[in-house]
Design an enzyme around this catalytic site. Structure first.
Site, PDB file in Angstrom:
ATOM      1  N   PRO A  17      43.178  34.256  45.611  1.00 44.77           N
ATOM      2  CA  PRO A  17      42.357  33.325  45.248  1.00 44.77           C
ATOM      3  C   PRO A  17      42.073  33.574  43.944  1.00 44.77           C
ATOM      4  O   PRO A  17      41.545  34.686  43.695  1.00 44.77           O
ATOM      5  CB  PRO A  17      41.402  33.582  46.374  1.00 44.77           C
ATOM      6  CG  PRO A  17      41.927  33.879  47.404  1.00 44.77           C
ATOM      7  CD  PRO A  17      43.222  34.343  46.761  1.00 44.77           C
ATOM      8  N   CYS A  18      41.770  32.617  43.048  1.00 42.36           N
ATOM      9  CA  CYS A  18      41.876  32.828  41.579  1.00 42.36           C
ATOM     10  C   CYS A  18      40.341  32.547  41.014  1.00 42.36           C
ATOM     11  O   CYS A  18      39.870  32.226  39.672  1.00 42.36           O
ATOM     12  CB  CYS A  18      42.570  32.348  40.917  1.00 42.36           C
ATOM     13  SG  CYS A  18      43.044  29.964  41.585  1.00 42.36           S
ATOM     14  N   GLN A  19      39.006  32.123  41.961  1.00 44.50           N
ATOM     15  CA  GLN A  19      38.138  30.958  41.570  1.00 44.50           C
ATOM     16  C   GLN A  19      36.989  32.379  41.274  1.00 44.50           C
ATOM     17  O   GLN A  19      36.940  32.286  39.974  1.00 44.50           O
ATOM     18  CB  GLN A  19      37.600  31.370  42.342  1.00 44.50           C
ATOM     19  CG  GLN A  19      38.091  29.332  43.040  1.00 44.50           C
ATOM     20  CD  GLN A  19      39.094  29.736  43.737  1.00 44.50           C
ATOM     21  OE1 GLN A  19      39.557  30.644  44.618  1.00 44.50           O
ATOM     22  NE2 GLN A  19      39.444  28.358  45.240  1.00 44.50           N
ATOM     23  N   PHE A  33      38.712  34.478  38.372  1.00 48.49           N
ATOM     24  CA  PHE A  33      39.134  34.704  37.346  1.00 48.49           C
ATOM     25  C   PHE A  33      38.608  33.801  36.182  1.00 48.49           C
ATOM     26  O   PHE A  33      39.206  33.489  35.189  1.00 48.49           O
ATOM     27  CB  PHE A  33      40.608  35.583  37.236  1.00 48.49           C
ATOM     28  CG  PHE A  33      40.683  37.479  38.268  1.00 48.49           C
ATOM     29  CD1 PHE A  33      40.859  36.636  39.142  1.00 48.49           C
ATOM     30  CD2 PHE A  33      39.862  38.222  37.642  1.00 48.49           C
ATOM     31  CE1 PHE A  33      41.005  37.921  39.844  1.00 48.49           C
ATOM     32  CE2 PHE A  33      39.592  39.211  38.321  1.00 48.49           C
ATOM     33  CZ  PHE A  33      40.471  38.972  39.193  1.00 48.49           C
TER      34      PHE A  33
END
Length: 320
Positions: free
Chosen positions: A41-43, A45
């Protein structure tokens, strides 16, 4: 579908996922897996979020990917994330991640290839800017991921690129709302919201819901997951005064209509927004298969047929 007939699916929290059990279920031993693919999950960054990086609990999940990489020792891997990963903490987080991916444990090393790709350049009817880190154990770097699409001027100049796919292409031949097509329902909007959505121009953002009205003749804006406290909203439909359905968001992401998402309300769109668009994933995958494993390179036509995306293309794709 035939290509999923031999798949083994295990739904689990990665924190509780045991590598030995995983390999046992897949029938492999360390080093036998061809490819490990994942996008933690990229939130944490994202340039749109608070950019807390590893100080955000979600920022710890890349460590779990590294754990699986060290245990499985695959021949190749793919790691996907938002482009904000490149610049957070002045680039230190990205450099540290690359060092860890290059040498997850003593005696295991990978050659890295890093690509920043926009999904709209690969047949996806959506502007979606992402970073892909591809590692190979045999020292064979990935030389290129050839671009497939461009805007009108780029197509005219290059002479071989396809035009970018649009929202109109994505919604081609989609049944009306409320049919038996999975996940094809929309929210009930108050008369006040309906009037606001009617008044929006294509490309304009609603001041209250903070979502944009799609232009049918352009690729969609990025499908986003949203915050933990809400999120899961689609963009505003280009013609009707409503948010797009989860199925319409899935069309924009190039998921086949037979792929059904679980959950209710915002959950399907959050699943769609967290995913790598299938066509883009397949195009990257065929380059890994061809360049790294020296196997025949599938045509774009084959990819489109398998993923049920014929509604997007009228061109001859056999040479691409």
């Amino acid at each position: 579908m035939p290509f999923l007939s031999n798949a083994t699916i295990q739904q689990a929290d990665i924190l509780a996922l045991n590598s030995e059990d995983l390999m046992k279920r897949a029938g492999v031993t360390p080093g036998e897996t061809d490819l490990l693919a994942g996008g933690p999950p990229c939130q944490a960054f994202s340039v749109f979020g608070k950019r807390l990086g590893i100080n955000d609990p979600r920022g710890q999940l890349p460590k779990q990917y590294l754990r699986l990489l060290a245990d499985l020792k695959p021949k190749a891997f793919m790691f996907e994330n938002v482009f904000g990963l490149l610049t957070i903490h002045g680039g230190d987080t990205f450099r540290e991640l690359c060092e860890l991916l290059s040498n997850p444990i003593d005696g295991l090393s990978y050659t890295l290839s890093v690509y920043r790709l926009n999904a709209a350049d690969y047949g996806v009817p959506q502007f979606r800017d992402r970073v892909f880190i591809i590692g190979t154990k045999n020292g064979q770097a990935l030389k290129e991921i050839p671009r497939l699409c461009g805007d009108e001027q780029q197509v005219a100049d290059a002479g071989f690129l396809l035009r970018r796919r649009t929202v109109k292409d994505a919604f081609n031949k989609i049944p009306p709302l409320g049919t038996k097509l999975a996940n094809h329902t929309s929210r009930d909007h108050s008369p006040r919201i309906v009037e606001r959505y009617k008044a929006l121009l294509h490309g304009e953002r609603d001041s209250k819901t903070r979502i944009n009205k799609l232009d049918p003749n352009r690729p969609s804006y990025t499908i986003i997951v949203g915050s933990d406290k809400g999120g899961g909203k689609g963009h505003v439909h280009p013609v009707e005064p409503r948010e797009v359905s989860p199925r319409e968001s899935a069309r924009i992401q190039t998921f086949p209509d037979w792929w059904e998402f679980s959950g209710t309300s915002r959950h399907p769109i959050r699943q769609v927004g967290n995913a790598v668009p299938p066509i883009l994933a397949a195009v990257i995958g065929r380059e890994i298969v061809h360049q790294v494993f020296k196997r025949p390179r599938k045509s774009l036509r084959e990819i489109v047929d398998v993923l049920g995306q014929k509604h997007l293309f009228k061109e001859n794709l056999d040479a691409l």
